[in-house]
Write an enzyme that holds these catalytic residues in place. Structure first.
Site, PDB file in Angstrom:
ATOM      1  N   ALA A  10       0.815  -1.228   0.000  1.00  0.00           N
ATOM      2  CA  ALA A  10       0.000   0.000   0.000  1.00  0.00           C
ATOM      3  C   ALA A  10       0.842   1.269   0.000  1.00  0.00           C
ATOM      4  O   ALA A  10       0.315   2.360   0.170  1.00  0.00           O
ATOM      5  CB  ALA A  10      -0.943  -0.007   1.200  1.00  0.00           C
ATOM      6  N   THR A  11       2.153   1.147  -0.193  1.00  0.00           N
ATOM      7  CA  THR A  11       3.002   2.348  -0.144  1.00  0.00           C
ATOM      8  C   THR A  11       3.099   3.054  -1.494  1.00  0.00           C
ATOM      9  O   THR A  11       3.706   4.119  -1.600  1.00  0.00           O
ATOM     10  CB  THR A  11       4.439   2.002   0.302  1.00  0.00           C
ATOM     11  OG1 THR A  11       4.973   1.030  -0.605  1.00  0.00           O
ATOM     12  CG2 THR A  11       4.474   1.466   1.720  1.00  0.00           C
ATOM     13  N   SER A 140      -2.793 -10.039 -13.220  1.00  0.00           N
ATOM     14  CA  SER A 140      -2.350  -9.220 -14.353  1.00  0.00           C
ATOM     15  C   SER A 140      -2.844  -9.842 -15.635  1.00  0.00           C
ATOM     16  O   SER A 140      -3.124 -11.045 -15.685  1.00  0.00           O
ATOM     17  CB  SER A 140      -0.812  -9.188 -14.379  1.00  0.00           C
ATOM     18  OG  SER A 140      -0.347  -8.610 -15.576  1.00  0.00           O
ATOM     19  N   TYR A 153       7.693 -13.687 -14.675  1.00  0.00           N
ATOM     20  CA  TYR A 153       6.636 -12.807 -14.156  1.00  0.00           C
ATOM     21  C   TYR A 153       5.267 -13.363 -14.563  1.00  0.00           C
ATOM     22  O   TYR A 153       4.367 -13.478 -13.727  1.00  0.00           O
ATOM     23  CB  TYR A 153       6.825 -11.370 -14.684  1.00  0.00           C
ATOM     24  CG  TYR A 153       5.722 -10.441 -14.231  1.00  0.00           C
ATOM     25  CD1 TYR A 153       5.595 -10.091 -12.881  1.00  0.00           C
ATOM     26  CD2 TYR A 153       4.780  -9.933 -15.127  1.00  0.00           C
ATOM     27  CE1 TYR A 153       4.573  -9.255 -12.454  1.00  0.00           C
ATOM     28  CE2 TYR A 153       3.752  -9.095 -14.711  1.00  0.00           C
ATOM     29  CZ  TYR A 153       3.655  -8.760 -13.371  1.00  0.00           C
ATOM     30  OH  TYR A 153       2.638  -7.950 -12.936  1.00  0.00           O
ATOM     31  N   THR A 188       2.620   3.209 -12.765  1.00  0.00           N
ATOM     32  CA  THR A 188       2.854   3.259 -11.308  1.00  0.00           C
ATOM     33  C   THR A 188       4.381   3.202 -11.151  1.00  0.00           C
ATOM     34  O   THR A 188       5.101   3.531 -12.090  1.00  0.00           O
ATOM     35  CB  THR A 188       2.214   2.034 -10.633  1.00  0.00           C
ATOM     36  OG1 THR A 188       2.822   0.859 -11.201  1.00  0.00           O
ATOM     37  CG2 THR A 188       0.700   1.954 -10.844  1.00  0.00           C
TER      38      THR A 188
HETATM   39  P1  NDP Z   1       4.226  -0.410  -7.504  1.00  0.00           P
HETATM   40  O1  NDP Z   1       5.676  -0.763  -7.664  1.00  0.00           O
HETATM   41  O2  NDP Z   1       3.814   0.985  -7.720  1.00  0.00           O
HETATM   42  O3  NDP Z   1       3.720  -0.902  -6.066  1.00  0.00           O
HETATM   43  C1  NDP Z   1       4.073  -2.147  -5.568  1.00  0.00           C
HETATM   44  C2  NDP Z   1       3.766  -2.204  -4.091  1.00  0.00           C
HETATM   45  O4  NDP Z   1       4.119  -3.520  -3.610  1.00  0.00           O
HETATM   46  C3  NDP Z   1       4.549  -1.213  -3.282  1.00  0.00           C
HETATM   47  O5  NDP Z   1       3.712  -0.657  -2.298  1.00  0.00           O
HETATM   48  C4  NDP Z   1       5.639  -2.044  -2.619  1.00  0.00           C
HETATM   49  O6  NDP Z   1       5.923  -1.476  -1.363  1.00  0.00           O
HETATM   50  C5  NDP Z   1       4.911  -3.370  -2.447  1.00  0.00           C
HETATM   51  N1  NDP Z   1       5.795  -4.510  -2.289  1.00  0.00           N
HETATM   52  C6  NDP Z   1       6.671  -5.019  -3.184  1.00  0.00           C
HETATM   53  N2  NDP Z   1       7.336  -6.053  -2.648  1.00  0.00           N
HETATM   54  C7  NDP Z   1       6.855  -6.208  -1.391  1.00  0.00           C
HETATM   55  C8  NDP Z   1       7.161  -7.099  -0.344  1.00  0.00           C
HETATM   56  N3  NDP Z   1       8.088  -8.044  -0.473  1.00  0.00           N
HETATM   57  N4  NDP Z   1       6.500  -6.985   0.838  1.00  0.00           N
HETATM   58  C9  NDP Z   1       5.558  -6.012   0.991  1.00  0.00           C
HETATM   59  N5  NDP Z   1       5.227  -5.141   0.024  1.00  0.00           N
HETATM   60  C10 NDP Z   1       5.888  -5.231  -1.154  1.00  0.00           C
HETATM   61  O7  NDP Z   1       3.473  -1.384  -8.527  1.00  0.00           O
HETATM   62  P2  NDP Z   1       1.917  -1.556  -8.891  1.00  0.00           P
HETATM   63  O8  NDP Z   1       1.053  -0.787  -8.006  1.00  0.00           O
HETATM   64  O9  NDP Z   1       1.796  -1.360 -10.348  1.00  0.00           O
HETATM   65  O10 NDP Z   1       1.766  -3.120  -8.631  1.00  0.00           O
HETATM   66  C11 NDP Z   1       0.846  -3.674  -7.720  1.00  0.00           C
HETATM   67  C12 NDP Z   1       0.461  -5.052  -8.229  1.00  0.00           C
HETATM   68  O11 NDP Z   1      -0.165  -4.926  -9.501  1.00  0.00           O
HETATM   69  C13 NDP Z   1       1.615  -6.021  -8.434  1.00  0.00           C
HETATM   70  O12 NDP Z   1       1.226  -7.295  -7.987  1.00  0.00           O
HETATM   71  C14 NDP Z   1       1.825  -6.014  -9.941  1.00  0.00           C
HETATM   72  O13 NDP Z   1       2.375  -7.220 -10.394  1.00  0.00           O
HETATM   73  C15 NDP Z   1       0.408  -5.839 -10.415  1.00  0.00           C
HETATM   74  N6  NDP Z   1       0.220  -5.306 -11.751  1.00  0.00           N
HETATM   75  C16 NDP Z   1       0.773  -4.122 -12.160  1.00  0.00           C
HETATM   76  C17 NDP Z   1       0.536  -3.638 -13.436  1.00  0.00           C
HETATM   77  C18 NDP Z   1       1.141  -2.381 -13.944  1.00  0.00           C
HETATM   78  O14 NDP Z   1       1.235  -2.220 -15.193  1.00  0.00           O
HETATM   79  N7  NDP Z   1       1.516  -1.441 -13.118  1.00  0.00           N
HETATM   80  C19 NDP Z   1      -0.353  -4.358 -14.353  1.00  0.00           C
HETATM   81  C20 NDP Z   1      -0.859  -5.606 -13.836  1.00  0.00           C
HETATM   82  C21 NDP Z   1      -0.607  -6.031 -12.587  1.00  0.00           C
HETATM   83  P3  NDP Z   1       7.347  -1.469  -0.613  1.00  0.00           P
HETATM   84  O15 NDP Z   1       8.402  -1.340  -1.685  1.00  0.00           O
HETATM   85  O16 NDP Z   1       7.260  -0.290   0.297  1.00  0.00           O
HETATM   86  O17 NDP Z   1       7.396  -2.750   0.120  1.00  0.00           O
HETATM   87  C1  8X3 Z   2       2.005  -5.810 -15.592  1.00  0.00           C
HETATM   88  C2  8X3 Z   2       1.516  -5.648 -16.992  1.00  0.00           C
HETATM   89  O1  8X3 Z   2       1.988  -6.307 -19.398  1.00  0.00           O
HETATM   90  O2  8X3 Z   2       3.863  -5.433 -18.090  1.00  0.00           O
HETATM   91  O3  8X3 Z   2       1.490  -6.959 -14.999  1.00  0.00           O
HETATM   92  O4  8X3 Z   2       3.029  -7.630 -17.694  1.00  0.00           O
HETATM   93  S1  8X3 Z   2       2.664  -6.295 -18.085  1.00  0.00           S
END
Ligand code: NDP
Ligand code: 8X3
Length: 257
Positions: A10-11, A140, A153, A188
């Site tokens: 959630a960060t 995803s 991934y 993001t």
């Molecule tokens: P961000 O990098 O913006 O956010 C990821 C979040 O996950 C951060 O808050 C980070 O916080 C946290 N995180 C990562 N590793 C850990 C860990 N080991 N323990 C606790 N928290 C963790 O990415 P998104 O918001 O884009 O991604 C969120 C989800 O959405 C992921 O599962 C990603 O695979 C998925 N996703 C993203 C897409 C995109 O295009 N952006 C598309 C499809 C899916 P901190 O580093 O503070 O721990």
């Molecule tokens: C993140 C979207 O297309 O980079 O899950 O895999 S993609």
């Protein structure tokens, strides 16, 4: 009584936007992530802006003991979790499978798959006891179709898809809803993390089209969580208008002048 949502990761990105959306609509929020300074700042904003009660749990979801200890020692009132959003996750690197970095593979498997399982394993029994709850897994589009260099991934997200379906079956008799949200390209910190902090390379991913925003995913999560009791959204694939699937994105050339 206010409902409680527990959000991993959630960060930043989706997780942070989901925290804001639900707090704005009257939920109390449990925030997780590793960056404690960010957790504290978000906690303060949600409290001041929306009057939400917020609990920050700084732990790494890969650390099984920390996950169990943090969730087991939640105060009694905070154990009635209405919505769990398994969102924390990442892509590390983008390589042909024959050239992949094994450390990157381990990081993705440990976070996206094992971490999600550790958190779910600690929270599902609470939901079973209360005979209600909603698990929203952020998978995803990469969990629906593989793409070149996405390999591990994609494999972790295909696994999340399998776990979502399994959860829905195993938790059925306990009245627990399970939803998967499967986004395409969203701007993001995702690409910054994938490219190990290279902002130029990360920015290029989103050039020439309008990607999804974190708030778009938060809207969908909130919609899914607020359907009538008898309605479950199983699986929501969402892309930007410019994206048809993992391989086809229409990008317009950027005018550099
Ligand atoms: P961000 O990098 O913006 O956010 C990821 C979040 O996950 C951060 O808050 C980070 O916080 C946290 N995180 C990562 N590793 C850990 C860990 N080991 N323990 C606790 N928290 C963790 O990415 P998104 O918001 O884009 O991604 C969120 C989800 O959405 C992921 O599962 C990603 O695979 C998925 N996703 C993203 C897409 C995109 O295009 N952006 C598309 C499809 C899916 P901190 O580093 O503070 O721990
Ligand atoms: C993140 C979207 O297309 O980079 O899950 O895999 S993609």
């Amino acid at each position: 009584m206010k409902k409680i949502i527990f959000i991993t990761g959630a960060t930043a990105g989706f997780g942070k936007a989901i925290a804001f959306k639900f707090a704005e609509h009257g939920y109390n929020v449990i925030l997780n992530g590793r960056r404690e300074d960010r957790l504290r700042a978000i906690e303060q904003t949600l409290t001041e802006q929306f009057g939400a009660q917020v609990l920050s749990l700084a732990f790494d979801i890969r650390d099984r003991q920390a996950v169990e200890q943090s969730i087991n020692s939640l105060p009694h009132d905070w154990k009635k979790i209405d919505v769990l959003v398994n969102n924390a996750g990442l892509a590390a690197g983008l390589s042909l499978i024959q050239d992949g970095q094994i450390d990157d593979w381990e990081l993705m498997i440990d976070t996206n798959l094992k971490g999600l399982l550790y958190v779910s394993r600690a929270i599902m029994p609470l939901m079973v006891n209360q005979k209600s709850g909603h698990i929203i897994n952020i998978s995803s589009i990469a969990g629906k179709e593989a793409y070149q260099k996405g390999n591990v991934y994609c494999a972790t997200k295909f696994a999340v898809d399998a776990l979502t379906k399994s959860m829905r079956i195993d938790l059925l008799e306990h009245g627990i809803k399970v939803t998967s949200i499967d986004p395409g390209a969203a701007e993001t910190e995702f690409s910054l993390v994938r490219y190990k902090g290279d902002p130029e390379r990360a920015k290029k991913v989103y050039e020439g089209y309008e990607p999804l925003k974190a708030e778009d995913i938060a809207d969908i999560a909130f919609f899914a969580a607020t359907r009538p009791k008898h309605v479950v959204l199983n699986d929501i694939v969402v892309t930007p208008l410019a994206q048809a699937n993992t391989a086809y994105i229409i990008k317009k050339p950027i005018d550099k002048n």
